[in-house]
Scaffold this motif. Structure first.
Motif, PDB file in Angstrom:
ATOM      1  N   GLU A   1      45.599  11.632 -36.124  1.00  0.00           N
ATOM      2  CA  GLU A   1      46.009  10.247 -36.356  1.00  0.00           C
ATOM      3  C   GLU A   1      45.644   9.770 -37.753  1.00  0.00           C
ATOM      4  N   THR A   2      44.652  10.416 -38.377  1.00  0.00           N
ATOM      5  CA  THR A   2      44.223  10.019 -39.714  1.00  0.00           C
ATOM      6  C   THR A   2      44.086  11.253 -40.592  1.00  0.00           C
ATOM      7  N   ASP A   3      44.036  11.017 -41.900  1.00  0.00           N
ATOM      8  CA  ASP A   3      43.840  12.109 -42.854  1.00  0.00           C
ATOM      9  C   ASP A   3      42.356  12.385 -43.083  1.00  0.00           C
ATOM     10  N   PHE A   4      41.536  11.321 -43.003  1.00  0.00           N
ATOM     11  CA  PHE A   4      40.105  11.444 -43.277  1.00  0.00           C
ATOM     12  C   PHE A   4      39.301  10.625 -42.274  1.00  0.00           C
ATOM     13  N   PHE A   5      38.052  11.023 -42.112  1.00  0.00           N
ATOM     14  CA  PHE A   5      37.096  10.246 -41.328  1.00  0.00           C
ATOM     15  C   PHE A   5      35.885   9.985 -42.214  1.00  0.00           C
ATOM     16  N   LEU A   6      35.594   8.712 -42.464  1.00  0.00           N
ATOM     17  CA  LEU A   6      34.468   8.293 -43.300  1.00  0.00           C
ATOM     18  C   LEU A   6      33.365   7.807 -42.374  1.00  0.00           C
ATOM     19  N   THR A   7      32.187   8.415 -42.470  1.00  0.00           N
ATOM     20  CA  THR A   7      31.153   8.132 -41.480  1.00  0.00           C
ATOM     21  C   THR A   7      29.754   8.302 -42.048  1.00  0.00           C
ATOM     22  N   TYR A   8      28.801   7.685 -41.388  1.00  0.00           N
ATOM     23  CA  TYR A   8      27.407   8.016 -41.627  1.00  0.00           C
ATOM     24  C   TYR A   8      27.084   9.313 -40.892  1.00  0.00           C
ATOM     25  N   ALA A   9      26.046   9.988 -41.340  1.00  0.00           N
ATOM     26  CA  ALA A   9      25.599  11.206 -40.664  1.00  0.00           C
ATOM     27  C   ALA A   9      24.082  11.290 -40.748  1.00  0.00           C
ATOM     28  N   HIS A  10      23.506  11.931 -39.750  1.00  0.00           N
ATOM     29  CA  HIS A  10      22.064  12.150 -39.721  1.00  0.00           C
ATOM     30  C   HIS A  10      21.810  13.478 -39.044  1.00  0.00           C
ATOM     31  N   ARG A  11      20.788  14.168 -39.500  1.00  0.00           N
ATOM     32  CA  ARG A  11      20.547  15.535 -39.016  1.00  0.00           C
ATOM     33  C   ARG A  11      20.301  15.603 -37.504  1.00  0.00           C
ATOM     34  N   GLU A  12      19.879  14.520 -36.876  1.00  0.00           N
ATOM     35  CA  GLU A  12      19.580  14.541 -35.449  1.00  0.00           C
ATOM     36  C   GLU A  12      20.745  14.037 -34.594  1.00  0.00           C
ATOM     37  N   VAL A  13      21.857  13.733 -35.242  1.00  0.00           N
ATOM     38  CA  VAL A  13      23.052  13.319 -34.490  1.00  0.00           C
ATOM     39  C   VAL A  13      24.181  14.280 -34.842  1.00  0.00           C
ATOM     40  N   PRO A  14      24.283  15.400 -34.137  1.00  0.00           N
ATOM     41  CA  PRO A  14      25.283  16.415 -34.497  1.00  0.00           C
ATOM     42  C   PRO A  14      26.700  15.954 -34.187  1.00  0.00           C
ATOM     43  N   PHE A  15      27.636  16.365 -35.052  1.00  0.00           N
ATOM     44  CA  PHE A  15      29.058  16.170 -34.802  1.00  0.00           C
ATOM     45  C   PHE A  15      29.620  17.493 -34.312  1.00  0.00           C
ATOM     46  N   HIS A  16      30.257  17.471 -33.152  1.00  0.00           N
ATOM     47  CA  HIS A  16      30.772  18.708 -32.574  1.00  0.00           C
ATOM     48  C   HIS A  16      32.174  18.986 -33.115  1.00  0.00           C
ATOM     49  N   LEU A  17      32.187  19.476 -34.355  1.00  0.00           N
ATOM     50  CA  LEU A  17      33.442  19.845 -35.002  1.00  0.00           C
ATOM     51  C   LEU A  17      33.373  21.304 -35.422  1.00  0.00           C
ATOM     52  N   ASP A  18      34.459  22.005 -35.230  1.00  0.00           N
ATOM     53  CA  ASP A  18      34.547  23.406 -35.643  1.00  0.00           C
ATOM     54  C   ASP A  18      34.531  23.472 -37.166  1.00  0.00           C
ATOM     55  N   ARG A  19      33.509  24.113 -37.729  1.00  0.00           N
ATOM     56  CA  ARG A  19      33.382  24.175 -39.185  1.00  0.00           C
ATOM     57  C   ARG A  19      34.517  24.927 -39.846  1.00  0.00           C
ATOM     58  N   ASP A  20      35.177  25.799 -39.090  1.00  0.00           N
ATOM     59  CA  ASP A  20      36.315  26.533 -39.655  1.00  0.00           C
ATOM     60  C   ASP A  20      37.564  25.656 -39.732  1.00  0.00           C
ATOM     61  N   LYS A  21      37.581  24.566 -38.955  1.00  0.00           N
ATOM     62  CA  LYS A  21      38.764  23.719 -38.903  1.00  0.00           C
ATOM     63  C   LYS A  21      38.570  22.360 -39.562  1.00  0.00           C
ATOM     64  N   PHE A  22      37.317  21.950 -39.737  1.00  0.00           N
ATOM     65  CA  PHE A  22      37.036  20.647 -40.334  1.00  0.00           C
ATOM     66  C   PHE A  22      35.935  20.798 -41.375  1.00  0.00           C
ATOM     67  N   SER A  23      36.205  20.301 -42.555  1.00  0.00           N
ATOM     68  CA  SER A  23      35.226  20.375 -43.636  1.00  0.00           C
ATOM     69  C   SER A  23      34.808  18.970 -44.040  1.00  0.00           C
ATOM     70  N   HIS A  24      33.667  18.880 -44.731  1.00  0.00           N
ATOM     71  CA  HIS A  24      33.207  17.557 -45.144  1.00  0.00           C
ATOM     72  C   HIS A  24      32.548  17.615 -46.513  1.00  0.00           C
ATOM     73  N   LEU A  25      32.502  16.455 -47.140  1.00  0.00           N
ATOM     74  CA  LEU A  25      31.770  16.255 -48.388  1.00  0.00           C
ATOM     75  C   LEU A  25      30.701  15.201 -48.149  1.00  0.00           C
ATOM     76  N   ALA A  26      29.517  15.426 -48.714  1.00  0.00           N
ATOM     77  CA  ALA A  26      28.483  14.394 -48.731  1.00  0.00           C
ATOM     78  C   ALA A  26      28.732  13.550 -49.973  1.00  0.00           C
ATOM     79  N   ILE A  27      29.136  12.294 -49.777  1.00  0.00           N
ATOM     80  CA  ILE A  27      29.578  11.482 -50.911  1.00  0.00           C
ATOM     81  C   ILE A  27      28.704  10.262 -51.163  1.00  0.00           C
ATOM     82  N   GLY A  28      27.650  10.071 -50.389  1.00  0.00           N
ATOM     83  CA  GLY A  28      26.795   8.922 -50.619  1.00  0.00           C
ATOM     84  C   GLY A  28      25.606   8.899 -49.687  1.00  0.00           C
ATOM     85  N   SER A  29      24.801   7.854 -49.796  1.00  0.00           N
ATOM     86  CA  SER A  29      23.604   7.723 -48.964  1.00  0.00           C
ATOM     87  C   SER A  29      23.322   6.253 -48.694  1.00  0.00           C
TER      88      SER A  29
END
Length: 326
Positions: free
Chosen positions: A140-168
């Motif tokens: 439904e979208t081209d991108f997902f912009l989100t917060y992330a934290h090491r103790e809250v895993p996102f269940h995404l297949d790394r081979d199918k979804f990639s990410h950039l760390a763009i801020g803090s």
């Protein structure tokens, strides 16, 4: 019949595992199995042999697989062609509501310095982690912009979804200077550091347990025992919780970038000087690595990557969401 049933089936065919496919599709295994069964009922034929490990396609499933793959491609192609002219050419984002206010405008300006200007659109924040991720995994979208934290895993297949760390950013405990408590008021500054805190349940403005911040704070609170709290209001939207916090209704953990002005002018105070009560957050941009992308989507990704690699984090002013080079 729903398009997500076809996508579930294709994922299952690729993984030969109900549990792995359910994880990739960001649903529980029971919900995933139910959707596969609904597809089989609609087709009137079993697609999966459940008597084997790993799961295998039946002859009907093998015949149907290329049809399902073609149908998915055709569906998204037709949807794109039928979008109103005003929406065509827009880069689509799913995003946590706070980031659309605090981070996105400045970040987009910097990204567009290195690429041509393009239009953008936001899908409304759906609140829960799985619901927001589904917007990306379902195309439904081209991108997902989100917060992330090491103790809250996102269940995404790394081979199918990639990410950039763009801020803090940081999630910090704040409240109005005078906190309403037991039909009276108490000073809120540093209240979490007081020995009296363990003896009483503090009024708390929370996010619930399905949102990203709700899950992250659950991990944080488990490390601070005892921390007694009485939830007086829940919402998945930080901006709404901030407005309640300003009235003295309760303590709330809010992104520092969202409350910079209020802390500066004294409308909100920080409830602890102990850094263990804060959560350091990464701001991430996710995209699918597999779906066919427009030239604008690809240009935004490459510009975002270049920005993340070349900009070094500035020493942040209080409450400012910053760019990251990680």
């Amino acid at each position: 019949m729903e398009i997500k049933w076809l996508e579930d089936f294709v994922t299952l065919a690729e993984t030969s595992s109900f549990s792995r496919a359910a994880e990739i599709r960001n649903v529980t295994q029971s919900a995933f199995s139910r959707r596969i069964k609904q597809l089989e009922t609609w087709l009137g034929a079993p697609l999966i042999s459940r008597a084997t490990m790993p799961a295998e396609l039946t002859s009907a499933g093998r015949n149907f697989l290329p049809m399902a793959q073609d149908a998915i491609r055709m569906f998204y192609s037709v949807r794109e062609s039928l979008r109103p002219p005003a929406e065509q050419g827009l880069v689509r984002f799913a995003a946590l509501h706070t980031l659309t206010i605090t981070f996105f405008p400045v970040w987009l300006r910097e990204v567009q310095r290195n690429t041509r200007t393009f239009g953008t659109s936001f899908m409304a924040d759906r609140g829960g982690i799985e619901a927001n991720l589904a917007a990306l995994t379902d195309g439904e979208t081209d991108f997902f912009l989100t917060y992330a934290h090491r103790e809250v895993p996102f269940h995404l297949d790394r081979d199918k979804f990639s990410h950039l760390a763009i801020g803090s950013d940081r999630l910090i405990p704040v409240a109005a200077p005078e906190l309403r408590f037991d039909k009276s008021t108490v000073p809120a500054a540093g209240i979490l550091d007081s020995p009296e805190t363990a003896k009483r349940a503090l009024p708390y403005l929370g996010y619930g347990y399905s949102s990203f911040f709700g899950v992250a704070l659950g991990k944080l609170f488990s490390k601070h025992s005892p921390f007694r709290r009485q939830t007086v209001h829940e919402s998945t939207i930080s901006a709404g919780l901030k407005e309640l916090a300003l009235t003295g209704a309760g303590i709330c953990w809010l992104p520092e970038s969202l409350v910079e002005n209020e802390i500066s002018n004294g409308a909100l105070v920080i409830c602890s000087n102990d850094s263990t009560w804060t959560l350091d957050l990464e701001i991430r941009l996710y995209r699918s690595s597999e779906k066919t992308r427009s030239t604008m989507v690809e240009a935004l990704w490459q510009s975002s990557k270049a920005l993340a690699q070349t900009l070094k984090p500035a020493a942040p002013a209080a409450g400012t969401a910053t760019f990251s080079s990680s």
